[in-house]
Design a protein around this motif. Sequence first.
Motif, PDB file in Angstrom:
ATOM      1  N   GLN A  38      -7.786 -55.042 -40.384  1.00 34.61           N
ATOM      2  CA  GLN A  38      -8.715 -53.947 -40.603  1.00 34.61           C
ATOM      3  C   GLN A  38      -7.923 -52.654 -40.763  1.00 34.61           C
ATOM      4  OE1 GLN A  38     -11.151 -53.823 -37.115  1.00 34.61           O
ATOM      5  NE2 GLN A  38      -9.442 -53.449 -35.737  1.00 34.61           N
ATOM      6  N   SER A  39      -8.646 -51.590 -41.123  1.00 33.25           N
ATOM      7  CA  SER A  39      -8.003 -50.300 -41.338  1.00 33.25           C
ATOM      8  C   SER A  39      -7.468 -49.732 -40.022  1.00 33.25           C
ATOM      9  CB  SER A  39      -8.987 -49.317 -41.972  1.00 33.25           C
ATOM     10  OG  SER A  39      -9.392 -49.778 -43.249  1.00 33.25           O
ATOM     11  N   LEU A  40      -6.484 -48.834 -40.132  1.00 36.69           N
ATOM     12  CA  LEU A  40      -5.823 -48.293 -38.948  1.00 36.69           C
ATOM     13  C   LEU A  40      -5.376 -46.876 -39.227  1.00 36.69           C
ATOM     14  CD1 LEU A  40      -4.447 -48.749 -36.129  1.00 36.69           C
ATOM     15  CD2 LEU A  40      -2.426 -49.468 -37.399  1.00 36.69           C
ATOM     16  N   ARG A  41      -5.572 -45.990 -38.246  1.00 30.62           N
ATOM     17  CA  ARG A  41      -5.028 -44.644 -38.306  1.00 30.62           C
ATOM     18  C   ARG A  41      -4.044 -44.469 -37.158  1.00 30.62           C
ATOM     19  NH1 ARG A  41      -5.668 -39.706 -40.515  1.00 30.62           N
ATOM     20  NH2 ARG A  41      -5.100 -37.921 -39.233  1.00 30.62           N
ATOM     21  N   ILE A  42      -2.858 -44.006 -37.464  1.00 31.03           N
ATOM     22  CA  ILE A  42      -1.794 -43.860 -36.489  1.00 31.03           C
ATOM     23  C   ILE A  42      -1.593 -42.386 -36.185  1.00 31.03           C
ATOM     24  CG2 ILE A  42       0.666 -44.267 -36.063  1.00 31.03           C
ATOM     25  CD1 ILE A  42       0.429 -46.660 -37.954  1.00 31.03           C
ATOM     26  N   GLU A  43      -1.339 -42.079 -34.919  1.00 26.77           N
ATOM     27  CA  GLU A  43      -1.178 -40.684 -34.515  1.00 26.77           C
ATOM     28  C   GLU A  43       0.106 -40.092 -35.091  1.00 26.77           C
ATOM     29  OE1 GLU A  43      -3.418 -38.923 -32.920  1.00 26.77           O
ATOM     30  OE2 GLU A  43      -4.746 -40.661 -32.862  1.00 26.77           O
ATOM     31  N   GLN A  44       0.070 -38.787 -35.292  1.00 26.89           N
ATOM     32  CA  GLN A  44       1.233 -38.086 -35.815  1.00 26.89           C
ATOM     33  C   GLN A  44       2.406 -38.165 -34.834  1.00 26.89           C
ATOM     34  OE1 GLN A  44       0.465 -33.990 -36.655  1.00 26.89           O
ATOM     35  NE2 GLN A  44       2.247 -33.747 -37.985  1.00 26.89           N
ATOM     36  N   ASP A  45       3.625 -38.109 -35.386  1.00 26.90           N
ATOM     37  CA  ASP A  45       4.876 -38.128 -34.618  1.00 26.90           C
ATOM     38  C   ASP A  45       5.180 -39.482 -33.998  1.00 26.90           C
ATOM     39  OD1 ASP A  45       5.327 -35.463 -35.188  1.00 26.90           O
ATOM     40  OD2 ASP A  45       4.215 -34.784 -33.444  1.00 26.90           O
ATOM     41  N   THR A  46       4.449 -40.502 -34.369  1.00 28.11           N
ATOM     42  CA  THR A  46       4.764 -41.851 -33.907  1.00 28.11           C
ATOM     43  C   THR A  46       5.970 -42.376 -34.676  1.00 28.11           C
ATOM     44  OG1 THR A  46       2.446 -42.276 -33.426  1.00 28.11           O
ATOM     45  CG2 THR A  46       3.859 -44.199 -33.662  1.00 28.11           C
ATOM     46  N   LEU A  68      -4.489 -47.724 -44.395  1.00 29.58           N
ATOM     47  CA  LEU A  68      -3.519 -47.373 -43.354  1.00 29.58           C
ATOM     48  C   LEU A  68      -3.145 -45.907 -43.524  1.00 29.58           C
ATOM     49  CD1 LEU A  68      -1.052 -50.406 -43.449  1.00 29.58           C
ATOM     50  CD2 LEU A  68      -2.931 -50.021 -41.866  1.00 29.58           C
ATOM     51  N   ASP A  69      -3.564 -45.082 -42.578  1.00 25.76           N
ATOM     52  CA  ASP A  69      -3.198 -43.667 -42.583  1.00 25.76           C
ATOM     53  C   ASP A  69      -2.197 -43.442 -41.459  1.00 25.76           C
ATOM     54  OD1 ASP A  69      -2.952 -40.929 -42.552  1.00 25.76           O
ATOM     55  OD2 ASP A  69      -5.081 -40.563 -42.905  1.00 25.76           O
ATOM     56  N   PHE A  70      -0.953 -43.233 -41.822  1.00 28.19           N
ATOM     57  CA  PHE A  70       0.105 -43.101 -40.826  1.00 28.19           C
ATOM     58  C   PHE A  70       0.165 -41.709 -40.217  1.00 28.19           C
ATOM     59  CE2 PHE A  70       1.303 -46.983 -42.845  1.00 28.19           C
ATOM     60  CZ  PHE A  70       2.033 -47.689 -41.907  1.00 28.19           C
ATOM     61  N   ARG A 103      -1.240 -44.171 -46.652  1.00 30.63           N
ATOM     62  CA  ARG A 103      -1.120 -42.727 -46.760  1.00 30.63           C
ATOM     63  C   ARG A 103      -0.169 -42.167 -45.700  1.00 30.63           C
ATOM     64  NH1 ARG A 103      -7.260 -42.548 -46.678  1.00 30.63           N
ATOM     65  NH2 ARG A 103      -7.919 -42.572 -48.871  1.00 30.63           N
ATOM     66  N   ASN A 104       0.502 -41.090 -46.059  1.00 28.26           N
ATOM     67  CA  ASN A 104       1.183 -40.212 -45.087  1.00 28.26           C
ATOM     68  C   ASN A 104       2.203 -40.939 -44.222  1.00 28.26           C
ATOM     69  OD1 ASN A 104      -0.602 -38.090 -45.941  1.00 28.26           O
ATOM     70  ND2 ASN A 104      -2.180 -38.959 -44.616  1.00 28.26           N
ATOM     71  N   ALA A 105       3.042 -41.766 -44.849  1.00 23.14           N
ATOM     72  CA  ALA A 105       4.082 -42.492 -44.114  1.00 23.14           C
ATOM     73  C   ALA A 105       5.454 -42.157 -44.675  1.00 23.14           C
ATOM     74  CB  ALA A 105       3.842 -43.997 -44.196  1.00 23.14           C
ATOM     75  N   THR A 106       6.468 -42.214 -43.813  1.00 25.99           N
ATOM     76  CA  THR A 106       7.861 -42.081 -44.228  1.00 25.99           C
ATOM     77  C   THR A 106       8.609 -43.334 -43.819  1.00 25.99           C
ATOM     78  OG1 THR A 106       7.849 -39.666 -44.046  1.00 25.99           O
ATOM     79  CG2 THR A 106       9.987 -40.766 -43.971  1.00 25.99           C
ATOM     80  N   PHE A 107       9.219 -44.017 -44.793  1.00 25.21           N
ATOM     81  CA  PHE A 107       9.956 -45.253 -44.557  1.00 25.21           C
ATOM     82  C   PHE A 107      11.448 -44.981 -44.725  1.00 25.21           C
ATOM     83  CE2 PHE A 107       5.797 -46.283 -46.267  1.00 25.21           C
ATOM     84  CZ  PHE A 107       5.332 -47.249 -45.402  1.00 25.21           C
ATOM     85  N   CYS A 108      12.257 -45.391 -43.738  1.00 21.41           N
ATOM     86  CA  CYS A 108      13.696 -45.114 -43.776  1.00 21.41           C
ATOM     87  C   CYS A 108      14.496 -46.335 -43.320  1.00 21.41           C
ATOM     88  CB  CYS A 108      14.051 -43.939 -42.871  1.00 21.41           C
ATOM     89  SG  CYS A 108      13.261 -42.384 -43.296  1.00 21.41           S
ATOM     90  N   GLY A 109      15.639 -46.567 -43.973  1.00 16.26           N
ATOM     91  CA  GLY A 109      16.618 -47.522 -43.478  1.00 16.26           C
ATOM     92  C   GLY A 109      16.357 -48.973 -43.796  1.00 16.26           C
ATOM     93  N   PHE A 110      15.548 -49.285 -44.809  1.00 17.83           N
ATOM     94  CA  PHE A 110      15.183 -50.670 -45.105  1.00 17.83           C
ATOM     95  C   PHE A 110      15.905 -51.205 -46.336  1.00 17.83           C
ATOM     96  CE2 PHE A 110      11.557 -49.155 -42.644  1.00 17.83           C
ATOM     97  CZ  PHE A 110      11.327 -50.222 -41.796  1.00 17.83           C
ATOM     98  N   GLU A 111      15.788 -52.512 -46.532  1.00 22.56           N
ATOM     99  CA  GLU A 111      16.159 -53.142 -47.794  1.00 22.56           C
ATOM    100  C   GLU A 111      14.957 -53.163 -48.737  1.00 22.56           C
ATOM    101  OE1 GLU A 111      17.820 -57.445 -49.499  1.00 22.56           O
ATOM    102  OE2 GLU A 111      17.652 -57.093 -47.344  1.00 22.56           O
TER     103      GLU A 111
END
Length: 231
Positions: A38-46, A68-70, A103-111
């Motif tokens: 299901q849909s999910l909203r994640i708190e800021q600075d997580t 998914l709103d990060f 939405r609103n996600a930053t992804f770092c360090g992956f392949e």
Amino acid sequence: SRLNAMLRIFLFCSLFALVACAKNPEQRLLAGQATLEQSLRIEQDTIIWAASAEAPGLIIDSQEPVVLDFGGARVLSSTFGESPENYTGLAILLRQSPSVTIRNATFCGFETGILAEAVGQIHLENCQFIDFRRGVPAPSVAVQLQQASSLKVERCRFQHLGRAFQFEAAVDIQVQQSAFHWLNAQVLEAAQKSRGSFVQNTFFYIGLAEREERAFGGGTFAFRQNHWAHV
């Protein structure tokens, strides 16, 4: 003394903060332990950690549309912080869903940032794919689609990685108001029947592309009001 009392208070507060972060279920999310239906909203600075190369940080497996709103959260590989050629892992596996919006996600360090196995429509909005694996023959990929009908990308940034998009089947793609900076390979490697448009984007230092058309492999695409520099 007053100084010692203040020092004890400072140490207690620091220890309390560490314990609180460790107990926050959204602060550290181990790979393979989060399958969403299901849909999910994640708190800021997580900060969400994908803990291993063998399992993604999040798995989407749903018969319904998922949003998914990060909220500005960072999704980091467990190898993030090492030398870039050692970066590995998958951030999000889209196993199945008629539509997924991220939405609103930053992804770092992956392949690989996002891998879609069997999804209908995918919408990426205000996401960043930054500092992926570099310096090895096989380029890292921000978004890899094995099977998806369409991909819409708005106001996203792709920077310091191998390739932004890779399609293994025909996909209809629309990209607008996004930035592609310092890619080691191409912007897009697509199946031949892929099509779409790139509108009002910025392309800067695309590694293997001596000309604009070489930045896109396969498919038929329209380009309007884009800015190219040092391609």
